[in-house]
Write an enzyme that holds these catalytic residues in place. Sequence first.
Site, short mmCIF file in Angstrom:
data_model
loop_
_atom_site.label_atom_id
_atom_site.label_comp_id
_atom_site.label_asym_id
_atom_site.label_seq_id
_atom_site.Cartn_x
_atom_site.Cartn_y
_atom_site.Cartn_z
N HIS A 1 -6.25 2.42 1.96
CA HIS A 1 -5.46 3.60 2.35
C HIS A 1 -5.94 4.22 3.65
CE1 HIS A 1 -3.55 3.18 -1.41
NE2 HIS A 1 -4.33 3.91 -2.14
N ASP B 1 0.88 -1.17 0.00
CA ASP B 1 0.00 0.00 0.00
C ASP B 1 0.91 1.21 0.00
OD1 ASP B 1 -1.68 2.13 0.44
OD2 ASP B 1 -2.85 1.14 2.02
N HIS B 2 0.99 1.90 -1.14
CA HIS B 2 2.00 2.95 -1.28
C HIS B 2 1.80 4.08 -0.28
CE1 HIS B 2 -1.14 4.94 -3.74
NE2 HIS B 2 -0.51 6.05 -3.46
#
Length: 505
Positions: free
Chosen positions: A248, A185-186
């Site tokens: 996110h 998950d960037h």
Amino acid sequence: MNSNEKMQPTIFVIFGGTGDLNARKLAPALYNLYLEGWLPKQFSIIGTGRTKLKDDEFRANLLKDINQFSRSGKVKSEQWDIFSKSLFYQASDLNDAETYKEFGVRIQQHETEWHTRANVIYYLAVAPNFFPIIAENLAKSKLTKDAERTRIVIEKPFGHDLESAKSLNQLLTRIFNERQIYRIDHYLGKETVQNIMAFRFANSILEPTWNRNYIDHVQISVTEQLGAGERAGYYDGSGALRDMIQNHLLQLLCIVAMEPPVSFSAEEVRNRKVDVMRAMRRFSPEDVRLSTVRGQYGGGWIEGKEVPGYRDELGSESNTETFAAVKFFVDNWRWQGVPFYLRTGKRMHQSASVITIQFKDVPHFMFPAAAADNISHNRLIISIQPEMSIRLQVQAKRPGLDMVLNTVDMVFDYKGTYTNQAPEAYETLLLDTMLGDQTLFMRGDQVEEAWDLIMPILNTWQNRKSLNFPNYSADSWGPESAEALIARDGFHWFTLPLNNKKKTA
């Protein structure tokens, strides 16, 4: 330059090597890691895809991409000459297990040349339907048998719902050990997000107030000016709740709400995040009605440019939400009764990712009423993008002979504090993958808990078609019902004035 003496020889195999993710994020990130001395001396990057390319053609394409997207600017020829010698391309059919054997040949060639075994990282920068196909074909080709040296990186979305996430987890853990699986998950690689834990757990002044006794509520907003655009076809199968909140925003909530870990080890940190997910209150159909809002943008104007509505971009009458707001509760001793408001949307007034922690009022206000005309609540505001800052809003006396209070900001600003450029999120995460550090990656049980939490909302929305879409215009803050959601509790959505309204990814 950082020392790479202890870094293990590493081979990256990037499935989707000719795709947009590699062009915009992965290749620039790996090049920047090389520039700053974080890549091992012996490394290889093998891109693969259906397009037939020679190594030199692949290198030329990546050179254009890195020149365009790298934070370090255009490459210098002498540095590129060295880096590009480690770039290779191999055309392959992902559905054909036989073609995977060629990766084994290439890996063996590198290890023979280097006179040592290498860590091999398979990065799946492809559509989610290929995740199980690639994993199974890697196993059939005996490319996963070395559990100590083989890792697989899975991009989001990890599943489309709870059942598909469980199915994918079961398949992956049949082939790999959990310590080999890196669900990326960037957002967790962003510098400010990582600093939340440092800010919380390295400062003794915060912990006594980080609970229900002092915190009124928490807001997490991730808003975008951009619409779905050319991605409308893909986005329509997802929507704001799946695309942003399930991963996110819930990840950000876990970092804010987690208990202090015993250590900074990956398992300790991830255990505390899972504890938060398990403590979060599940939704009944009535809760969905009272505590969630969905929206879809219509046409409008943004920065003087006319933009179409979502249905115009898609070309059909879709009921997919492009905006979602949800009120969550964490039912444990620290957070009981404290609402967490999460909001995300496209075509919003501003592109920004901001966490706002609002503290309770002082128990007794001793100053004259006239002194309080210009004050607001104490807030801790963590801005993730476009600016990176942490600010604490407190009250102070305005200079003068009378007692007048003003709200002032105590600000930690990255640009003003540090001269060196912050790394991109993918640089951090790729380096952690090489080092075998899973702290910033989601574990299988956390993914499943997140899906379990939002499935009642998804099911309710799918069974009840919204009759008022589109219900907010471009360049707004979303549907009016989102304001009503938080206003019923006596609050309002907080927006931080930003000097730079960049479009963010």
